[in-house]
Design an enzyme around this catalytic site. Structure first.
Site, PDB file in Angstrom:
ATOM      1  N   CYS A 112       0.936  -1.263  -0.049  1.00 35.35           N
ATOM      2  CA  CYS A 112       0.043  -0.001   0.035  1.00 35.35           C
ATOM      3  C   CYS A 112       0.991   1.333  -0.132  1.00 35.35           C
ATOM      4  CB  CYS A 112      -1.068   0.068   1.142  1.00 35.35           C
ATOM      5  SG  CYS A 112      -2.340   1.144   1.067  1.00 35.35           S
ATOM      6  N   HIS A 218      -3.827  -5.106   0.344  1.00 35.70           N
ATOM      7  CA  HIS A 218      -3.380  -5.662   1.766  1.00 35.70           C
ATOM      8  C   HIS A 218      -3.421  -6.955   1.936  1.00 35.70           C
ATOM      9  CE1 HIS A 218      -2.816  -1.512   3.670  1.00 35.70           C
ATOM     10  NE2 HIS A 218      -3.524  -1.077   2.928  1.00 35.70           N
ATOM     11  N   GLU A 220      -1.599  -8.806   4.047  1.00 35.92           N
ATOM     12  CA  GLU A 220      -1.527  -9.000   5.489  1.00 35.92           C
ATOM     13  C   GLU A 220      -2.891  -9.270   6.019  1.00 35.92           C
ATOM     14  OE1 GLU A 220      -1.210  -6.042   4.270  1.00 35.92           O
ATOM     15  OE2 GLU A 220      -2.307  -4.866   5.666  1.00 35.92           O
TER      16      GLU A 220
END
Ligand code: MN
Length: 261
Positions: A112, A218, A220
């Site tokens: 990001c 993202h 994660e």
């Protein structure tokens, strides 16, 4: 075998405390959890470290999300009213860290804001607010559509024959999305590796480096339930392991050659 150490850059913000404004680090634990799940040892890097000292302690680098980069860093004459969360401390640290890491060919995964600061550190520019630059753009802030950020929201097309395509193993993928900025002019040497259907750049990499991979989404937040997104962290940790082995072998050769006069 010792785990490769993955340095992680946290967000730097000024918190209002009962003793007044205080500069603080913040980091979503999804980042450390993703590195740990991939077999790496996460190490948070505070911005007062000198980049050479920080890089001597790690085998790979994870650049995380956060506020916007100061538009002056990429030569923008004005600051868009929607630009927010600028930290000069974080910008300076990450830009210097990236430049040193690339000089050492250290593996980097950028997420990001990480993708955006990588582009700026190498001389590229950013779109400050996607809806103003691309009127027909998708809403890249999925939380405004009521979609939880741990669920995919829009598709991307992956450019074939790229490192990203090899890691993901698919020509298209659903990703999550909560950003309002994007790469405008890619930095020299940076190759675009994925696009959203509206043309917004969703990934980039540096082919002159062994492993510099950047994504606008993202992973994660997705790695626990989506193996394709987990693969990004596994690839980073494996690249860091190889880098660690090479560096230790080079060090052993130096020591075997005896002390320098
Ligand atoms: Mn997006």
């Amino acid at each position: 075998m010792e785990k490769p150490v993955i340095g992680i850059t946290p967000e730097v913000s000024v918190a209002t405390t009962h003793v007044g404004p205080t500069e603080r680090l913040q980091l979503n634990l999804d980042y450390t959890a993703a590195v740990s799940a991939a077999g790496g040892l996460p190490l948070v890097l505070p911005p007062d470290l000198e980049p050479p000292h920080a890089l001597a302690a790690i085998d790979g680098l994870l650049l995380t999300g956060g506020g916007d980069i100061d538009p002056a860093r990429y030569g923008a004459p004005t600051v868009h009213p929607e630009t927010y969360g600028v930290s000069s401390t974080r910008d300076s640290f990450e830009i210097a860290l990236i430049q040193h890491a690339i000089a050492l060919d250290l593996p980097i995964l950028a997420i990001c804001r990480g993708l955006q600061v990588l582009n700026v550190a190498l001389g590229g520019t950013l779109i400050q607010h996607i809806p103003d630059a691309i009127p027909q753009a998708l809403n890249h802030r999925q939380h405004e559509l009521g979609i939880p950020v741990d669920q995919p929201a829009h598709p991307i097309r992956v450019v074939p024959d790229t490192l990203l395509a090899r890691i993901l193993g698919t020509p298209s993928l659903m990703v999550n999305s909560y950003h309002h900025q994007a790469i405008d002019c890619p930095a020299p040497g940076l190759v675009i590796t994925a696009y959203a259907p509206d043309g917004v750049i969703e990934a980039a990499e540096l082919p002159s480096a062994t492993f510099v991979v950047a994504v606008q989404w993202h992973p994660e937040r997705l790695f626990r339930s989506h193996p394709t997104h987990h693969a990004l962290f596994t690839a980073l940790v494996q690249a860091a392991q190889r880098s660690r082995t090479h560096r230790h072998a080079a060090l052993a050769r130096t020591e075997k050659a005896g002390p320098r006069s």
